[in-house]
Write a protein that holds these residues in place. Structure first.
Motif, short mmCIF file in Angstrom:
data_model
loop_
_atom_site.label_atom_id
_atom_site.label_comp_id
_atom_site.label_asym_id
_atom_site.label_seq_id
_atom_site.Cartn_x
_atom_site.Cartn_y
_atom_site.Cartn_z
N ILE A 7 0.87 -1.18 0.00
CA ILE A 7 0.00 0.00 0.00
C ILE A 7 0.90 1.22 0.00
O ILE A 7 1.77 1.36 0.86
CB ILE A 7 -0.94 0.02 1.22
N ILE A 8 0.69 2.10 -0.97
CA ILE A 8 1.48 3.33 -1.06
C ILE A 8 0.68 4.46 -0.44
O ILE A 8 -0.49 4.66 -0.77
CB ILE A 8 1.81 3.66 -2.53
N VAL A 9 1.32 5.21 0.44
CA VAL A 9 0.71 6.38 1.05
C VAL A 9 1.05 7.57 0.16
O VAL A 9 2.21 7.77 -0.22
CB VAL A 9 1.26 6.61 2.48
N SER A 30 -11.68 -1.66 -5.84
CA SER A 30 -12.54 -1.12 -4.79
C SER A 30 -12.06 0.28 -4.44
O SER A 30 -10.92 0.65 -4.72
CB SER A 30 -12.52 -2.02 -3.54
N ARG A 31 -12.98 1.02 -3.81
CA ARG A 31 -12.69 2.42 -3.46
C ARG A 31 -13.45 2.73 -2.18
O ARG A 31 -14.58 2.28 -2.00
CB ARG A 31 -13.18 3.31 -4.60
N PHE A 32 -12.80 3.51 -1.30
CA PHE A 32 -13.48 3.94 -0.08
C PHE A 32 -13.22 5.42 0.12
O PHE A 32 -12.07 5.85 0.05
CB PHE A 32 -12.97 3.15 1.13
N PRO A 33 -14.25 6.18 0.39
CA PRO A 33 -15.65 5.81 0.28
C PRO A 33 -16.06 5.69 -1.20
O PRO A 33 -15.32 6.13 -2.09
CB PRO A 33 -16.39 6.97 0.95
N VAL A 38 -11.70 10.50 -2.36
CA VAL A 38 -11.19 9.15 -2.14
C VAL A 38 -10.21 9.13 -0.96
O VAL A 38 -9.40 10.03 -0.80
CB VAL A 38 -10.54 8.59 -3.42
N PHE A 39 -10.33 8.09 -0.14
CA PHE A 39 -9.37 7.84 0.92
C PHE A 39 -8.48 6.66 0.55
O PHE A 39 -7.28 6.67 0.79
CB PHE A 39 -10.05 7.56 2.26
N PHE A 40 -9.09 5.60 -0.04
CA PHE A 40 -8.34 4.38 -0.36
C PHE A 40 -8.86 3.79 -1.66
O PHE A 40 -10.07 3.77 -1.90
CB PHE A 40 -8.50 3.34 0.77
N VAL A 41 -7.94 3.30 -2.49
CA VAL A 41 -8.33 2.57 -3.69
C VAL A 41 -7.45 1.33 -3.79
O VAL A 41 -6.25 1.38 -3.49
CB VAL A 41 -8.23 3.44 -4.96
N MET A 42 -8.08 0.20 -4.13
CA MET A 42 -7.34 -1.04 -4.36
C MET A 42 -7.27 -1.27 -5.86
O MET A 42 -8.31 -1.33 -6.53
CB MET A 42 -8.02 -2.24 -3.68
N LEU A 43 -6.06 -1.37 -6.38
CA LEU A 43 -5.85 -1.60 -7.80
C LEU A 43 -5.47 -3.05 -8.04
O LEU A 43 -4.74 -3.65 -7.25
CB LEU A 43 -4.72 -0.70 -8.33
N ARG A 44 -5.93 -3.60 -9.14
CA ARG A 44 -5.51 -4.92 -9.60
C ARG A 44 -4.53 -4.69 -10.74
O ARG A 44 -4.85 -4.00 -11.71
CB ARG A 44 -6.73 -5.72 -10.08
N LEU A 50 -2.44 -3.64 -5.47
CA LEU A 50 -1.68 -2.50 -4.98
C LEU A 50 -2.66 -1.50 -4.40
O LEU A 50 -3.56 -1.05 -5.10
CB LEU A 50 -0.88 -1.85 -6.12
N GLY A 51 -2.49 -1.17 -3.14
CA GLY A 51 -3.35 -0.20 -2.50
C GLY A 51 -2.74 1.20 -2.54
O GLY A 51 -1.53 1.36 -2.48
N LEU A 52 -3.60 2.19 -2.67
CA LEU A 52 -3.20 3.59 -2.57
C LEU A 52 -4.05 4.23 -1.50
O LEU A 52 -5.29 4.13 -1.54
CB LEU A 52 -3.43 4.32 -3.91
N VAL A 53 -3.44 4.87 -0.52
CA VAL A 53 -4.18 5.49 0.56
C VAL A 53 -3.82 6.98 0.63
O VAL A 53 -2.66 7.36 0.51
CB VAL A 53 -3.93 4.80 1.92
N ASN A 54 -4.86 7.80 0.80
CA ASN A 54 -4.70 9.25 0.83
C ASN A 54 -4.32 9.68 2.24
O ASN A 54 -5.03 9.39 3.20
CB ASN A 54 -6.00 9.92 0.38
N ASN A 55 -3.21 10.37 2.34
CA ASN A 55 -2.72 10.87 3.62
C ASN A 55 -1.79 12.01 3.28
O ASN A 55 -1.26 12.07 2.18
CB ASN A 55 -1.98 9.76 4.36
N ASP A 56 -1.56 12.90 4.18
CA ASP A 56 -0.61 13.98 3.93
C ASP A 56 0.80 13.42 4.02
O ASP A 56 1.51 13.65 4.99
CB ASP A 56 -0.82 15.14 4.91
N ALA A 57 1.16 12.66 2.99
CA ALA A 57 2.44 11.97 2.98
C ALA A 57 3.59 12.96 2.85
O ALA A 57 3.52 13.92 2.10
CB ALA A 57 2.48 10.97 1.83
N ASP A 58 4.66 12.69 3.59
CA ASP A 58 5.89 13.45 3.46
C ASP A 58 6.69 12.82 2.33
O ASP A 58 7.35 11.79 2.52
CB ASP A 58 6.67 13.42 4.77
#
Length: 124
Positions: A7-9, A30-33, A38-44, A50-58
């Motif tokens: 999962i990549i932030v 899949s996607r949430f919400p 978007v907060f999270f998306v799962m890619l095939r 591969l997951g991507l999650v939204n966060n204030d990544a440094d």
């Protein structure tokens, strides 16, 4: 049995999702919400997730992993990296273990190895 799921932030899920879709044919599973930002998306990606999650990544923080992506043609894919928002770090090289390898960065600067089976070990 265990399964590892990378999962990549990121601070820009949409940008990274577009990159992985364009470069590797990733499909959102899949996607949430389901609606709204978007907060999270799962890619095939092929047989992988591969997951991507939204966060204030440094994005200046050191990366402690490398995603290795097996592809059919490293050289052809390298021509698409910059148009997709990534960076090519150098020319591809043929390795003694039977792989052609090139290193790239995705739009957030995450390092990826593009690998292609070549030579006598192509049947493995």
């Amino acid at each position: 049995m265990a399964t590892i799921q990378p999962i990549i932030v990121t601070s820009d899920v949409d940008r990274l999702q577009a990159f992985y879709q364009r470069m590797f044919g990733a499909v959102a599973e899949s996607r949430f919400p389901e609606e709204g930002p978007v907060f999270f998306v799962m890619l095939r990606v092929g047989d992988s997730e591969l997951g991507l999650v939204n966060n204030d990544a440094d994005l200046s923080a050191p990366q402690r992993f490398v995603l290795s992506v097996r592809v059919d043609d490293v050289d052809a894919l390298l021509d698409q990296v910059e148009a997709a928002g990534g960076n090519v770090l150098g020319p591809p090289n043929d390795m003694p273990w039977g792989e052609r390898v090139a290193h790239i960065h995705d739009p957030d600067g995450n390092k990826l190895n593009l690998t292609q089976t070549i030579g006598a070990s192509a049947g493995r």
